[in-house]
Design a protein around this motif. Structure first.
Motif, PDB file in Angstrom:
ATOM      1  N   TRP A   1       6.294   8.063  -1.267  1.00  0.00           N
ATOM      2  CA  TRP A   1       6.990   9.479  -1.786  1.00  0.00           C
ATOM      3  C   TRP A   1       6.775  10.394  -0.751  1.00  0.00           C
ATOM      4  O   TRP A   1       7.798  11.337  -0.536  1.00  0.00           O
ATOM      5  N   ASP A   2       5.615  10.497  -0.220  1.00  0.00           N
ATOM      6  CA  ASP A   2       5.438  11.676   0.765  1.00  0.00           C
ATOM      7  C   ASP A   2       6.300  11.497   2.081  1.00  0.00           C
ATOM      8  O   ASP A   2       6.901  12.511   2.432  1.00  0.00           O
TER       9      ASP A   2
ATOM     10  N   ASP B   1       0.821  -1.053   0.029  1.00  0.00           N
ATOM     11  CA  ASP B   1       0.335  -0.056   0.050  1.00  0.00           C
ATOM     12  C   ASP B   1       0.894   1.193   0.150  1.00  0.00           C
ATOM     13  O   ASP B   1       0.440   2.340  -0.573  1.00  0.00           O
ATOM     14  N   LEU B   2       1.940   1.242   0.556  1.00  0.00           N
ATOM     15  CA  LEU B   2       2.992   2.367   0.817  1.00  0.00           C
ATOM     16  C   LEU B   2       3.304   2.552  -0.752  1.00  0.00           C
ATOM     17  O   LEU B   2       3.467   3.870  -1.164  1.00  0.00           O
ATOM     18  N   ILE B   3       3.733   1.836  -1.490  1.00  0.00           N
ATOM     19  CA  ILE B   3       4.160   1.972  -2.900  1.00  0.00           C
ATOM     20  C   ILE B   3       3.239   2.257  -4.022  1.00  0.00           C
ATOM     21  O   ILE B   3       3.511   2.699  -5.025  1.00  0.00           O
TER      22      ILE B   3
ATOM     23  N   PRO C   1       5.074   7.135  -9.204  1.00  0.00           N
ATOM     24  CA  PRO C   1       5.298   5.752  -9.092  1.00  0.00           C
ATOM     25  C   PRO C   1       6.146   5.197 -10.079  1.00  0.00           C
ATOM     26  O   PRO C   1       6.851   4.195  -9.773  1.00  0.00           O
ATOM     27  N   ALA C   2       6.492   5.820 -11.318  1.00  0.00           N
ATOM     28  CA  ALA C   2       7.370   5.326 -12.180  1.00  0.00           C
ATOM     29  C   ALA C   2       9.111   5.763 -11.697  1.00  0.00           C
ATOM     30  O   ALA C   2       9.810   5.305 -12.468  1.00  0.00           O
TER      31      ALA C   2
ATOM     32  N   SER D   1      12.914   2.398  -1.139  1.00  0.00           N
ATOM     33  CA  SER D   1      11.883   1.493  -0.834  1.00  0.00           C
ATOM     34  C   SER D   1      11.368   2.023   0.521  1.00  0.00           C
ATOM     35  O   SER D   1      11.730   2.925   1.108  1.00  0.00           O
ATOM     36  N   PRO D   2      10.045   1.373   1.070  1.00  0.00           N
ATOM     37  CA  PRO D   2       9.717   1.674   2.343  1.00  0.00           C
ATOM     38  C   PRO D   2      10.826   1.553   3.479  1.00  0.00           C
ATOM     39  O   PRO D   2      10.968   2.450   4.167  1.00  0.00           O
TER      40      PRO D   2
END
Length: 415
Positions: A44-45, A30-32, A86-87, A92-93
Motif C-alpha cells: 500500500w505504501d 510479506d509485501l501484502i 488489507p481488505a 498487486s506487488p
C-alpha cells in the motif's frame, strides 16, 4: 535552472532507490501482509507513493492525463484507516511496481519541460521537493513496518559510529527572543512557516538524548513498562531491532517510547520535557550572532559526520558520536538518531497559511497530537531540518521516538 532540475532528478532517484530497497527486501507475501494494525501493508505504501506523485506532479504540475484515476480512492490516506487497508482491492506487488515506474517516467518528462517559476507550486521546484519528502516519510514508515515484522532479518547496515567525546549533563540556554520557523527555506512545508520571534525564558536542557542505561535505571526503580521491543533475561535488558536481538547499548539513545513514558521519566528524574520552542532554540539559536541557523552546526546541508540520518545505520548512535553536529551551546545529536518528544501540542504558527492543501497539516492541529523534533536514524536529510515538525498521537511507540529532558532556571542560578 539546470542545476535545480539536476538536483531534483538526483533526489527523486536517490529516494526511489531507498523505496526499492525496502520493498525488494521481502517476498510478495510479506509485501501484502499487514504486520501490525498500526501500519499499512508495504505494498500500500509503495502504490500510495506513486499515486501522490501522479496527483501532484503528473496531473497538477504537468497537466497530463491521469495514469490510474480509478485507484485514487484506494490510496487516499483519509478514506481508509491503516487497519482496513488489507481488505481493499489493492494493486498487486507486480502492478504496484509497474505503476510507480510509469508515473516516474512521466514525472521526469514533466521535470524537463515545466517552468520552475511562475507559481508557488513550481517556484524553486517546491512540488517536486514536497514529493521527495513525502516518499522519504513513507520510507521511514516502511522502515518502522520492517521493525514490526516477524521473521528472519532482511535489512542490513553498518553499525553506527562510536562515541568520540564525553557528552553528559546539561547546558543553560539564555533567555530572550529568537527566530522560530522559516520563511526562506525553499522546500519547507506549511507548518514550518512563517518565521516569527518567540521570547523563551532561560532554561537548562540535556546535552544529549536520554540513553538506554538511564532509562533502564528508571525501569528498575519504578517497574514501569519497558520500551517497545525490549525484553529481559537474567543478564539484563535486551532489545530486538529488525529481527536481531542483543543486549541494549547502554550509551545509545533510548528509542520506541511514547510521550507519556518520556514524561514519566522526566518527572522521575526531577525534570520535564522541553517545549517545542525551547527545543528549536537549543537547536538553532547562535548566541554569537543572534540568528537562527538551518541546523545546529550551521547552514550547510547534513553530511555523514554531522548526524545519523537516512537509514545509513539501523540504530541510534551512542551519545558523543557526532561532535561535528553539536549546536553552538554544546547540545549534541539534536538532528538524527531519535525523534524527540516535546511537551507541545501541534498548533499553527502565527500567520500560518495552508499550502498546497489543508490535509497536510491543518486538519491535524489541536490537542490530540504531540510534536516530535529532530528526525531519527530512519529520517532522510531531505525530510529533516532545524525547523521540521513531526507529530503523532502521544501513545505511539512504533515510531523511532526518544527524548531529552529540560528544567527551568532557578532565580539567581548560574550556568
Amino acid at each position: 535552472m539546470t542545476d535545480l532540475r539536476e538536483r531534483v532528478a538526483r533526489e527523486l532517484l536517490r529516494t526511489r532507490q531507498r523505496s526499492t530497497v525496502l520493498t525488494e527486501a521481502v517476498d510478495d507475501g510479506d509485501l501484502i501482509r499487514q504486520h501490525s494494525p498500526l501500519m499499512s501493508p508495504l505494498v500500500w505504501d509503495l502504490a500510495h507513493i506513486g499515486n501522490q506523485e501522479e496527483l501532484w506532479l503528473v496531473r497538477d504540475v504537468g497537466g497530463r492525463d491521469p495514469v490510474r484515476a480509478d485507484i485514487d480512492h484506494l490510496y487516499d490516506a483519509f478514506k481508509h484507516a491503516r487497519r482496513d487497508r488489507p481488505a481493499l482491492p489493492l494493486l498487486s506487488p507486480r502492478e504496484a511496481r509497474a505503476y510507480v515506474a510509469t508515473v516516474r517516467d512521466k514525472v521526469f518528462d514533466v521535470l524537463e519541460r515545466v517552468p520552475l517559476e511562475g507559481n508557488r507550486l513550481t517556484e524553486h521546484a517546491f512540488a517536486f521537493g514536497m514529493i521527495v519528502q513525502h516518499e522519504q516519510q513513507h520510507d521511514e514508515t516502511m522502515l518502522a513496518t520492517h521493525q514490526l515484522r516477524a521473521g528472519d532479518p532482511v535489512l542490513a547496515a553498518a553499525p553506527p559510529p562510536p562515541s568520540t567525546v564525553d557528552v553528559s549533563g546539561e547546558v543553560l540556554v539564555p533567555g530572550g527572543p529568537f527566530t522560530m520557523g522559516t520563511s526562506t527555506e525553499p522546500w519547507a512545508l506549511d507548518n514550518e512557516r512563517p518565521a516569527h520571534l518567540v521570547d523563551v525564558p532561560a532554561f537548562f536542557i540535556d546535552r544529549a538524548p536520554v540513553t538506554n542505561a538511564q532509562y533502564a535505571a528508571f525501569l528498575d526503580e519504578t517497574g514501569a513498562e519497558p520500551p517497545l521491543h525490549w525484553s529481559r533475561d537474567p543478564g539484563g535488558w535486551l532489545a530486538t531491532a529488525f529481527g536481531r536481538t542483543a543486549p541494549i547499548v547502554p550509551d545509545a539513545p533510548v528509542v520506541h517510547v511514547s510521550f507519556p513514558e518520556a514524561k514519566a521519566y522526566a518527572e522521575w528524574a526531577g525534570r520535564r520535557l522541553p517545549t517545542e520552542a525551547e527545543w528549536e532554540k537549543a537547536a538553532r539559536w547562535d548566541p554569537a550572532t543572534g540568528r537562527s541557523r538551518r541546523y545546529p552546526w550551521g547552514d550547510e546541508d547534513p553530511e555523514p559526520h554531522h548526524a545519523n540520518l537516512g537509514q545509513r545505520h539501523l540504530a541510534p548512535a551512542p551519545v558523543g558520536a557526532y561532535p561535528a553536529g553539536a549546536s553552538p551551546l554544546g547540545v549534541h545529536q539534536l538532528i538524527g538518531d531519535v525523534w524527540e518528544w516535546v511537551d507541545s501540542d501541534f498548533t499553527p504558527y502565527p500567520g500560518f497559511a495552508a499550502f498546497p492543501y489543508r490535509e497536510y497539516s491543518e486538519v491535524f492541529f489541536g490537542p490530540d497530537y504531540k510534536i516530535l523534533r529532530g528526525g531519527s536514524f530512519g529520517t532522510d536529510a531531505a525530510a529533516c531540518r532545524g525547523t521540521f515538525r513531526n507529530w503523532d498521537y502521544p501513545i505511539r511507540r512504533q515510531i523511532f521516538s526518544g527524548f531529552r529532558t529540560a528544567r527551568d532556571r532557578s532565580p539567581g542560578e548560574l550556568a
